[in-house]
Design a protein around this motif. Structure first.
Motif, PDB file in Angstrom:
ATOM      1  N   LEU A  47      26.370 -42.728 -77.823  1.00 36.97           N
ATOM      2  CA  LEU A  47      25.412 -41.928 -78.512  1.00 36.97           C
ATOM      3  C   LEU A  47      26.067 -41.379 -79.449  1.00 36.97           C
ATOM      4  N   LEU A  48      25.510 -40.661 -80.874  1.00 39.51           N
ATOM      5  CA  LEU A  48      26.155 -39.567 -81.017  1.00 39.51           C
ATOM      6  C   LEU A  48      24.846 -38.406 -81.117  1.00 39.51           C
ATOM      7  N   GLY A  49      25.817 -36.964 -80.893  1.00 38.67           N
ATOM      8  CA  GLY A  49      24.020 -36.332 -80.630  1.00 38.67           C
ATOM      9  C   GLY A  49      23.438 -35.396 -81.754  1.00 38.67           C
ATOM     10  N   VAL A  50      22.643 -35.752 -82.286  1.00 39.94           N
ATOM     11  CA  VAL A  50      21.880 -34.799 -83.298  1.00 39.94           C
ATOM     12  C   VAL A  50      21.672 -33.009 -82.416  1.00 39.94           C
ATOM     13  N   GLY A  51      21.981 -32.800 -81.430  1.00 44.30           N
ATOM     14  CA  GLY A  51      22.076 -31.757 -81.560  1.00 44.30           C
ATOM     15  C   GLY A  51      20.110 -31.113 -80.910  1.00 44.30           C
ATOM     16  N   ASN A  52      19.214 -32.000 -80.631  1.00 45.13           N
ATOM     17  CA  ASN A  52      18.183 -31.322 -80.097  1.00 45.13           C
ATOM     18  C   ASN A  52      18.105 -32.112 -79.124  1.00 45.13           C
ATOM     19  N   GLY A  53      18.598 -33.366 -78.108  1.00 48.47           N
ATOM     20  CA  GLY A  53      18.907 -33.415 -76.656  1.00 48.47           C
ATOM     21  C   GLY A  53      18.553 -35.058 -77.866  1.00 48.47           C
ATOM     22  N   THR A  54      18.669 -35.413 -78.905  1.00 51.01           N
ATOM     23  CA  THR A  54      17.948 -37.380 -78.730  1.00 51.01           C
ATOM     24  C   THR A  54      19.394 -37.253 -79.426  1.00 51.01           C
ATOM     25  N   PHE A  55      19.636 -38.702 -79.886  1.00 53.70           N
ATOM     26  CA  PHE A  55      20.597 -39.461 -80.108  1.00 53.70           C
ATOM     27  C   PHE A  55      20.252 -40.292 -81.147  1.00 53.70           C
ATOM     28  N   LEU A  56      21.900 -40.528 -82.141  1.00 51.88           N
ATOM     29  CA  LEU A  56      21.799 -41.595 -82.844  1.00 51.88           C
ATOM     30  C   LEU A  56      22.909 -43.022 -82.545  1.00 51.88           C
ATOM     31  N   GLN A  57      21.999 -43.936 -81.478  1.00 51.66           N
ATOM     32  CA  GLN A  57      23.103 -44.654 -80.787  1.00 51.66           C
ATOM     33  C   GLN A  57      23.266 -45.361 -81.669  1.00 51.66           C
ATOM     34  N   GLN A  58      24.698 -46.120 -81.744  1.00 55.09           N
ATOM     35  CA  GLN A  58      26.057 -46.770 -82.504  1.00 55.09           C
ATOM     36  C   GLN A  58      26.169 -48.383 -81.402  1.00 55.09           C
ATOM     37  N   PRO A  59      26.766 -48.757 -82.435  1.00 60.55           N
ATOM     38  CA  PRO A  59      26.518 -50.511 -82.273  1.00 60.55           C
ATOM     39  C   PRO A  59      27.212 -50.728 -80.770  1.00 60.55           C
ATOM     40  N   THR A  60      26.676 -51.256 -79.744  1.00 57.79           N
ATOM     41  CA  THR A  60      27.884 -52.022 -78.485  1.00 57.79           C
ATOM     42  C   THR A  60      28.952 -51.884 -78.560  1.00 57.79           C
ATOM     43  N   ILE A  61      29.880 -52.066 -77.668  1.00 59.34           N
ATOM     44  CA  ILE A  61      31.391 -51.965 -78.309  1.00 59.34           C
ATOM     45  C   ILE A  61      31.135 -53.173 -76.903  1.00 59.34           C
ATOM     46  N   THR A  62      31.701 -53.925 -77.220  1.00 61.90           N
ATOM     47  CA  THR A  62      31.725 -55.450 -76.454  1.00 61.90           C
ATOM     48  C   THR A  62      33.907 -55.461 -76.332  1.00 61.90           C
ATOM     49  N   LEU A  63      33.942 -55.168 -74.629  1.00 61.91           N
ATOM     50  CA  LEU A  63      35.728 -54.527 -74.679  1.00 61.91           C
ATOM     51  C   LEU A  63      35.932 -55.536 -74.526  1.00 61.91           C
ATOM     52  N   THR A  64      35.377 -57.324 -73.901  1.00 61.20           N
ATOM     53  CA  THR A  64      36.308 -58.259 -74.057  1.00 61.20           C
ATOM     54  C   THR A  64      35.756 -59.442 -74.414  1.00 61.20           C
ATOM     55  N   ALA A  65      36.541 -60.474 -74.688  1.00 58.08           N
ATOM     56  CA  ALA A  65      36.237 -61.893 -75.158  1.00 58.08           C
ATOM     57  C   ALA A  65      34.744 -62.637 -73.664  1.00 58.08           C
ATOM     58  N   ASP A  66      35.228 -62.243 -72.226  1.00 59.11           N
ATOM     59  CA  ASP A  66      34.542 -63.174 -71.731  1.00 59.11           C
ATOM     60  C   ASP A  66      34.125 -62.120 -71.049  1.00 59.11           C
ATOM     61  N   THR A  67      32.270 -61.649 -71.373  1.00 59.26           N
ATOM     62  CA  THR A  67      31.178 -60.984 -70.693  1.00 59.26           C
ATOM     63  C   THR A  67      30.340 -61.272 -69.279  1.00 59.26           C
ATOM     64  N   LEU A  68      30.656 -62.182 -69.015  1.00 61.24           N
ATOM     65  CA  LEU A  68      29.781 -62.716 -67.451  1.00 61.24           C
ATOM     66  C   LEU A  68      30.238 -62.013 -66.350  1.00 61.24           C
TER      67      LEU A  68
END
Length: 588
Positions: free
Chosen positions: A226-247
């Protein structure tokens, strides 16, 4: 250059490279260990008593726990302070602006979400002030303190994971942002939906805009940025998936550091379940990250928490990682190559066979102030405890450096005092100590001693400034100087004190005669008092100058012929018992 010389040069250069590689490969961190009772489930490093030595704070079942450190790296016995409910995580910082470290504790209770324990500056804390900041009644396994809106006041972020206070349990998806007022209170909570499985929060500046950003470890191999805007709110970025298997591949820790020396912040994420892995995410400097590099743990030892530091002192960041399966070692160190890659793990704190113990959430700090990063290692499982590992790698060469000069409070009423504290930012005072010269830019406003001595082996010294009586708000700058360390300044504001009213008069005074004989330059005064034992003195009303004392003629009658070079025009007679009278002087 001849071919022979070229070959000699190439061989020599190759030998130098090999020697450097052998030295680097042979260099591994070493530690000396001391064991203490378990501090708590989560822990932070902070200077809780203002002596410039790192202390430890953790969370107990319903408390904040504290172990105060010393410059030798030893810790005092654990002290518990009530937190107001079941404690989950904590963050340290000055939330009320008094210059003392406080503790913010997340609470797992349907009626309480947060407790604030304000610090007294000596490592003790006041009774908790509690807040209910989440109407959804979810838990708060992670809390961090940072300044989100760049107003110089600490704010809080709490991540939520589960809602189990009412059946059935459900996954939480939000974080709570509390912008601080700087007086120990907070603005109305901001709820932001992020994702599931959040257990750890890292703070950084991933797009280099000087505004704080967040990275949060989640479940299913996910990282939320989440990138900060400077007023306590954020611009959420695309979720990063670390591995091919997620379960079942759930994150348990996340940390920020520059791992490859490009001045851009990177991420390290622990994903221990279903694979025993650690993910490295190198930053691009614009808020995005390169594809993750995965470190697979040999023997499925389950790496679940990490800290980052140069533990083997080769100037490259290393990873110290605790292992849930501690059979081969309670933690390991992967030495960094300086390019974001890491070497094979080296095992530390190997327990006896069949111990059934593992490593918990790590904390790192320079506990004995020798310039080397040390480790506080919680030991979980059958025999819970806390191991403090002091780094003994290589020679310790730490030159003392002057840190801060603080005044608490920085604003003081006339007649009061302020505590001034000199702290070193590195090292301790040598065998002969340090002598500081001390001066005040306005000693009529604030007086200080002319010098102060910091004893050998210490890193802080305190002294008192005394506020003088002033009729208007004024400031004085206190300056400390040492020929070796340099100096620091701090400004103290002194406000007018509350004037203490004089005691009530116990007699009444009247002036019956006030004449000035200009030829003889004599002032004749006659007065009475309701008390025959009072002492009456005569003053020039305009200046307060004493002219003389009247003779007591008995029965409350007073008289005097007082020498005066000029006619005072108006006189005031004051009694020792409080009576006062004023009268114009007749000229003759």
């Amino acid at each position: 250059m001849t071919r022979t010389k070229q070959l000699v040069s190439i061989v020599s250069f190759t030998l130098v490279i090999l020697a450097l590689q052998i030295t680097a490969a042979a260099q591994s961190a070493s530690f000396t260990r001391s064991d203490f009772p378990l501090l708590g489930n989560n822990q932070v490093v902070a200077d809780l008593n203002g002596d410039s030595v790192p202390d430890l704070a953790g969370v107990g079942r319903n408390s904040a726990t504290v172990m105060l450190g010393s410059a030798s790296g030893a810790f005092r016995p654990k002290v518990e302070f009530p937190a107001g409910g079941p404690a989950q995580d904590l963050a340290a910082g000055d939330f009320n602006g008094d210059g003392r470290v406080d503790l913010a504790v997340s609470i797992n209770d349907p009626a309480i979400s947060l407790s604030l324990l304000t610090g007294n500056g000596d490592g003790t804390f006041n009774a908790p002030v509690t807040f209910q900041i989440n109407s959804a009644h979810v838990d708060s396994p992670a809390i961090v303190a940072t300044d989100l809106d760049n107003d110089g006041r600490l704010d809080l972020v709490l991540a939520h994971s589960l809602s189990c206070f009412t059946s059935p349990c459900s996954a939480a998806r939000t974080i709570t942002v509390l912008l601080g007022f700087g007086d120990g209170t907070f603005q109305f909570p901001i709820e932001i939906e992020v994702g599931t499985g959040m257990v750890r929060i890292a703070v950084g500046d991933f797009n280099r805009d000087t505004i704080k950003d967040l990275a949060i470890a989640g479940d299913r191999s996910q990282v939320y940025t989440l990138l900060g805007v400077g007023n306590g709110t954020f611009l959420q970025q695309p979720t990063i998936t670390l591995t091919a298997d997620t379960l079942g591949v759930d994150g348990t820790d996340i940390d920020v550091a520059d791992l490859n020396g490009d001045t851009i912040q990177d991420l390290v994420v622990a994903i221990p379940t279903n694979g025993s892995r650690t993910a490295i995410l190198l930053g691009n400097g614009d808020g995005t990250f390169r594809a993750p590099s995965i470190l697979t743990e040999p023997n499925l030892l389950v790496p679940q928490y990490q800290v980052i530091g140069d533990f083997n002192r080769d100037s490259f960041p290393d990873l110290a990682i605790t292992l849930a399966n501690g059979s081969r070692g309670l933690f390991e160190i992967r030495n960094g190559n300086g390019d974001g890659t890491f070497r094979a793990p080296l095992m530390y704190a190997v327990p006896p066979p069949l111990s059934s113990v593992g490593g918990g959430p790590l904390a790192s700090g320079d506990f004995n102030r020798d310039g080397r990063p040390d480790i506080a290692l919680p030991i979980t499982g059958a025999s819970p405890s806390l191991a403090v590992l002091l780094n003994s790698t290589g020679a310790a060469v730490v030159q003392p450096a002057l840190g801060t000069l603080t005044a608490t409070p920085s604003t003081v009423a006339a007649g009061g005092t302020t505590e001034l504290r000199i702290s070193l930012s590195a090292g301790v005072a040598p065998a002969n100590g340090f002598t500081f010269t001390v001066s005040s830019s306005n000693s009529a406003v604030l007086s200080v001693p002319s010098s102060i001595f910091m004893p050998a082996g210490t890193s802080t010294v305190r002294f008192t400034g005394n506020a003088r009586n002033v009729t208007s708000t004024q400031s004085a700058t206190v300056r400390v100087r040492n020929t070796q360390l340099g100096g620091r300044d701090v400004t103290v504001t002194v406000t007018p004190g509350t004037t203490t009213p004089p005691p009530p008069a116990t007699d009444t005074v009247r002036i019956t005669r006030a004449e000035y004989d200009s030829s003889k330059r004599v002032l004749r005064v006659e007065a009475t008092s309701t008390s025959s034992s009072a002492t009456l003195q005569v003053f020039v009303s305009a200046t307060g100058q004493l002219i003389g004392t009247l003779s007591n003629n008995g029965g409350g009658q007073y008289r005097g012929e007082l020498n005066s070079a000029t006619n005072p025009q108006n006189i005031t007679v004051r009694s020792s018992l409080g009576g006062v009278a004023t009268r114009a002087v007749d000229a003759r």
